[in-house]
Design an enzyme around this catalytic site. Structure first.
Site, mmCIF file in Angstrom:
data_model
loop_
_atom_site.group_PDB
_atom_site.id
_atom_site.type_symbol
_atom_site.label_atom_id
_atom_site.label_comp_id
_atom_site.label_asym_id
_atom_site.label_seq_id
_atom_site.Cartn_x
_atom_site.Cartn_y
_atom_site.Cartn_z
ATOM 1 N N GLU A 111 0.851 -1.192 0.000
ATOM 2 C CA GLU A 111 0.000 0.000 0.000
ATOM 3 C C GLU A 111 0.885 1.240 0.000
ATOM 4 O OE1 GLU A 111 -2.228 -0.322 3.624
ATOM 5 O OE2 GLU A 111 -3.123 -2.230 3.036
ATOM 6 N N LYS A 113 2.211 4.681 1.614
ATOM 7 C CA LYS A 113 2.335 5.178 2.984
ATOM 8 C C LYS A 113 1.964 6.659 2.953
ATOM 9 C CE LYS A 113 5.381 4.912 6.974
ATOM 10 N NZ LYS A 113 5.186 6.270 7.481
ATOM 11 N N ASP A 115 1.234 10.376 3.981
ATOM 12 C CA ASP A 115 1.972 11.224 4.904
ATOM 13 C C ASP A 115 1.014 12.183 5.608
ATOM 14 O OD1 ASP A 115 4.093 12.186 6.227
ATOM 15 O OD2 ASP A 115 4.963 13.287 4.546
ATOM 16 N N TYR A 223 -6.888 2.072 6.172
ATOM 17 C CA TYR A 223 -6.017 0.986 5.736
ATOM 18 C C TYR A 223 -5.872 -0.173 6.721
ATOM 19 C CZ TYR A 223 -2.890 4.102 8.355
ATOM 20 O OH TYR A 223 -2.344 4.925 9.292
ATOM 21 N N LYS A 310 10.879 3.287 2.990
ATOM 22 C CA LYS A 310 10.884 4.735 2.817
ATOM 23 C C LYS A 310 11.630 5.100 1.539
ATOM 24 C CE LYS A 310 10.089 7.163 6.338
ATOM 25 N NZ LYS A 310 9.359 7.745 7.320
ATOM 26 N N CYS A 404 25.753 41.349 11.686
ATOM 27 C CA CYS A 404 24.333 41.038 11.507
ATOM 28 C C CYS A 404 23.769 41.798 10.300
ATOM 29 C CB CYS A 404 23.553 41.421 12.769
ATOM 30 S SG CYS A 404 21.777 41.243 12.552
ATOM 31 N N CYS A 407 21.004 44.457 11.779
ATOM 32 C CA CYS A 407 21.320 45.632 12.599
ATOM 33 C C CYS A 407 22.794 46.034 12.515
ATOM 34 C CB CYS A 407 20.921 45.384 14.057
ATOM 35 S SG CYS A 407 22.011 44.228 14.902
ATOM 36 N N CYS A 422 23.395 37.099 16.551
ATOM 37 C CA CYS A 422 23.457 38.529 16.789
ATOM 38 C C CYS A 422 23.106 38.758 18.255
ATOM 39 C CB CYS A 422 22.438 39.215 15.877
ATOM 40 S SG CYS A 422 22.150 40.920 16.322
ATOM 41 N N CYS A 427 17.542 43.811 18.076
ATOM 42 C CA CYS A 427 17.589 43.587 16.629
ATOM 43 C C CYS A 427 16.195 43.114 16.208
ATOM 44 C CB CYS A 427 18.656 42.548 16.360
ATOM 45 S SG CYS A 427 18.857 42.142 14.635
HETATM 46 S S1 IVH Z 1 -0.486 0.225 8.812
HETATM 47 C C1 IVH Z 1 0.347 -1.857 12.801
HETATM 48 N N1 IVH Z 1 -0.737 1.337 6.454
HETATM 49 O O1 IVH Z 1 2.576 5.075 9.036
HETATM 50 C C2 IVH Z 1 0.554 -1.103 11.563
HETATM 51 N N2 IVH Z 1 0.186 2.637 8.203
HETATM 52 O O2 IVH Z 1 5.121 4.524 10.431
HETATM 53 C C3 IVH Z 1 -0.398 -0.003 11.435
HETATM 54 N N3 IVH Z 1 0.718 4.958 7.573
HETATM 55 O O3 IVH Z 1 1.368 5.088 12.308
HETATM 56 C C4 IVH Z 1 -0.097 0.917 10.351
HETATM 57 N N4 IVH Z 1 0.053 4.790 5.473
HETATM 58 O O4 IVH Z 1 0.189 6.567 10.589
HETATM 59 C C5 IVH Z 1 -0.329 1.507 7.726
HETATM 60 N N5 IVH Z 1 -1.051 2.179 4.315
HETATM 61 C C6 IVH Z 1 -0.660 2.350 5.571
HETATM 62 C C7 IVH Z 1 -0.140 3.584 6.047
HETATM 63 C C8 IVH Z 1 0.285 3.686 7.383
HETATM 64 C C9 IVH Z 1 0.557 5.598 6.409
HETATM 65 C C10 IVH Z 1 1.290 5.564 8.788
HETATM 66 C C11 IVH Z 1 0.526 5.305 10.052
HETATM 67 C C12 IVH Z 1 1.496 4.639 10.996
HETATM 68 C C13 IVH Z 1 2.796 5.056 10.418
HETATM 69 C C14 IVH Z 1 3.869 4.064 10.789
#
Ligand code: IVH
Length: 678
Positions: A111, A113, A115, A223, A310, A404, A407, A422, A427
């Site tokens: 899935e 992630k 933000d 999710y 990540k 600075c 000032c 400064c 300032c």
């Molecule tokens: S599952 C036990 N699925 O990422 C696992 N988390 O770094 C529960 N997040 O606290 C999380 N997209 O806020 C899951 N597709 C996704 C997500 C997701 C974003 C966030 C969530 C979690 C954090 C963990």
């Protein structure tokens, strides 16, 4: 059922359906006008017949003006986080661990992630019961009123095959276009813009007025389904089911058989991430079978059955045209790179951080160099290196400014610190910085003011000290002008209207009610944060007593050390500070504890020192207040003189042992309430 009740029910059903088609499916079937007409009719009927009120009625999505302090709610299942991986080999390691633990075949779900900030939604009998933020993972803020305003969150579910009670988790996000529009508005009205969409979403969700939240167009992607009677054993299938119930389940997910397919999913989204209308910071990989998830189990803070990948920060090359120096609110001088504009992570970048003088020297960054620029988790990109192959022959090493830029004062550097600063208290960035701190949320909380307005007031000579705020008159404000230069160099003039001015003055007026501890924090004594301010207030009760306190008296207070004590006495020794306090007092700010707010309720804890430790069902400060209200004293360390140890969940084992050795009674939260007759 009378026909009114019937009509109300029908309207709610219809509005919910159209709401779903519009906000979840993005496929509206009626015009906005027809929708508004139905809504108006429902609003009218609900007003006329309040006996049919329902917190989950579609009319409630507009929120209300009532200010709430969020109640703390314990999560039924702790909200875990995810282990991060940054490379394909770490991903292969994860798969290896999963393979070793599981006996049969398994598959993954990949899935995006999202933000934003995570939220837990509880549904009972098909209706939204409660929404809670992650908080510390064990308990969070009850944000139900705010979440109700998010149009894609269903208030009533479709169908009938959902469990009687279940929890669903997801991420609350602010779409990029909403974020950009909000920041333009905030800049124009003189408020501080948010650093990124995540902060904006989080700041919005924590607003105490749900009517304002309703105006911010948050979205919520779900999710994760939890509960005892879920439809199937497959995470993926369950989410498909939840989609049928009306939840916004993003369709960006895919079932993957193994690492090669995961890799492909990652590669595709790494390339396509900036085409999405919202931010993502990686990919989440989950074992699909719930039985296998249970088999793998969890660690202290994260499940063994899932991992986050990540994305690496995107990096580009561009030319460094010049370096400018910015003076921050604390006086620290930050070097900023002015770059040849370049596309990076979905936006055009013209400026980037150069950190500090040491970093410039270390990387030997010079004007006209071709530099590498990166955008990490934070919104401000940074220069991370130089492509030396492209350095011009005549380039000169960078000499950091010595004075600075605001000032002209000579810059100083403290032993062991990287930043030049400064030292001139007067300032202008520092003056503005002190005012910004004064009005900030945890201080006087004057949210009708912000960076831009303060700048305008300061530049026009109306406010150069926080006490000046309380002298402002509407006529001085109306018509004030300010030129805004946006990122593309376009200049626009904005001016103060009467409404803005009235609103601002009302906010300033209301701040006179802020309790003493907030005022003490707001006046900006170095090292006196919120908690220290509370401690000082509890001990000295009035500003006069605090100003007269000796170094020894200050040191005698629990957790106040040499550094804070010196800073406090030093602050009150400066006439400009005491002048400011006199003026604020005259304006009517609170400089003493409001004794009426503190009611002695009983003396059952009289003479008892009580140590509070662990996690409780209510904020710990409330417990401390109760102790005082019943004559007790809260202390931090267990000694032979301690009367009780009030033990919450997860209290440290060492403290517990110490209490046992010293034979000090350890009581639970419930026993404590019983003791004080609550
Ligand atoms: S599952 C036990 N699925 O990422 C696992 N988390 O770094 C529960 N997040 O606290 C999380 N997209 O806020 C899951 N597709 C996704 C997500 C997701 C974003 C966030 C969530 C979690 C954090 C963990």
């Amino acid at each position: 059922m009378d026909h009114i009740e019937q009509r109300i029910g029908d309207l709610r059903k219809e509005l919910n359906r159209h709401n779903y088609l519009y906000y979840v499916q993005s496929q509206p079937v009626i015009s906005d006008y027809d929708y508004d007409m139905m809504m108006e009719e429902l609003e009218r009927l609900e007003k006329e017949y309040p006996q049919y009120a329902d917190p989950n009625s579609p009319t409630q999505r507009v929120g209300n003006d009532i200010n709430v302090e969020f109640r703390q709610v314990k999560h039924q299942y702790p909200m875990l986080s995810l282990d991060n991986t940054y490379s394909e080999s770490e991903l292969a390691d994860f798969d290896e661990r999963v393979r070793k633990e599981l006996t049969g075949n398994y598959r993954y779900v990949c899935e995006l992630k999202y933000d934003g900030l995570s939220v837990s939604l509880i549904y009972r009998h098909g209706e939204l019961l409660r929404a809670v933020t992650r908080g510390d993972g064990l308990q969070g803020d009850d944000v139900t009123a705010n979440v109700r305003t998010i149009k894609s969150v269903p208030l009533k579910l479709h169908g009938a095959d959902f469990p009687e009670e279940f929890e669903i988790r997801g991420e609350i996000i602010m779409p990029n276009n909403v974020f950009e529009k909000l920041n333009v508005e905030r800049t124009e009205t003189g408020e501080t813009p948010f650093a990124n969409p995540r902060n904006a979403a989080s700041g919005t969700l924590k607003m105490q007025n749900s009517a304002l939240v309703a105006k911010r167009s948050l979205d919520c992607f779900l999710y994760f389904l939890l509960g005892n009677h879920l439809p199937t054993d497959s995470h993926f299938q369950n989410l498909q089911k939840a989609r049928e119930w009306g939840f916004k389940i993003p369709s960006y997910a895919a079932v993957c058989a193994g690492v090669p397919e995961i890799r492909q999913f990652i590669a595709e989204w790494d390339a396509a991430r900036y085409t999405l209308p919202f931010g993502i910071d990686g990919i989440v990989i989950k074992v699909d079978s719930l039985a296998q998830q249970r088999q793998l189990g969890i660690r202290a803070k994260s499940p063994r059955w899932a991992v986050a990948y990540k994305f690496p920060a995107e990096r580009v090359e561009t030319q460094l045209n010049s370096i400018s120096y910015q003076v921050g609110r604390t006086g620290a001088v930050t070097p900023v790179a002015n770059l040849e504009p370049v596309r990076l992570a979905g936006t055009t970048v013209k400026r980037a951080s150069l950190h500090n003088a040491d970093q410039i020297q270390l990387l030997d960054i010079r004007v006209n160099d071709t530099v590498y620029v990166e955008k990490g988790g934070e919104i401000i990109p940074k220069v991370v290196g130089v492509n030396l192959d492209k350095r011009p022959a005549d380039s000169q090493p960078t000499l950091f400014v010595t004075h600075c830029p605001e000032c002209g004062g000579a810059l100083q550097r403290n032993e062991g610190e990287a930043a030049w600063f400064c030292a001139n208290n007067n300032c202008s960035p520092q003056i503005k910085g002190r005012i910004e701190h004064f009005i900030s949320r945890k201080a006087m909380n004057i949210d009708s003011l912000g960076e831009g307005k303060i700048e305008m007031l300061y530049d026009n000579g109306l406010v150069c000290n926080v006490a000046d705020l309380y002298l402002l008159k509407e006529d001085q404000l109306v018509g004030l002008e300010k030129i805004i230069v946006d990122d593309n160099g376009n200049r626009r003039k904005i001016s103060f209207g009467r409404r803005t001015a009235e609103n601002m003055l009302a906010g300033i007026e209301a701040s006179k009610q802020a309790p003493f501890e907030r005022v003490l924090y707001a006046i900006g004594i170095r090292y006196v944060g919120e908690t220290t301010a509370q401690k000082l207030v509890r001990n000295f009760k009035t500003i006069e007593a605090l100003a007269a306190a000796s170094h020894e008296q200050l040191l005698a207070i629990d957790e106040i050390g040499e550094r804070i004590a010196l800073s406090v006495t030093d602050f009150f020794a400066q006439p400009n500070n005491t002048d400011m306090i006199e003026r604020l007092k005259k304006a009517g700010l609170q400089f003493a504890v409001d004794e009426s707010a503190f009611r002695q309720k009983s003396e059952v804890l009289k003479g008892k020192s009580i140590v509070v430790s662990g996690i409780f069902s209510i904020p710990r400060d409330n417990i401390k207040k109760m102790i005082a209200e019943h004559g007790g004293k809260n202390v931090s360390a267990i000694s032979s003189g301690t009367g009780y140890v009030l033990a919450g969940e997860k209290m440290g084992q060492e403290k517990l042992k110490k209490a046992e050795t010293l034979k000090i009674p350890v009581i639970s939260e419930e026993e404590f309430y019983r003791l004080i007759g609550n």
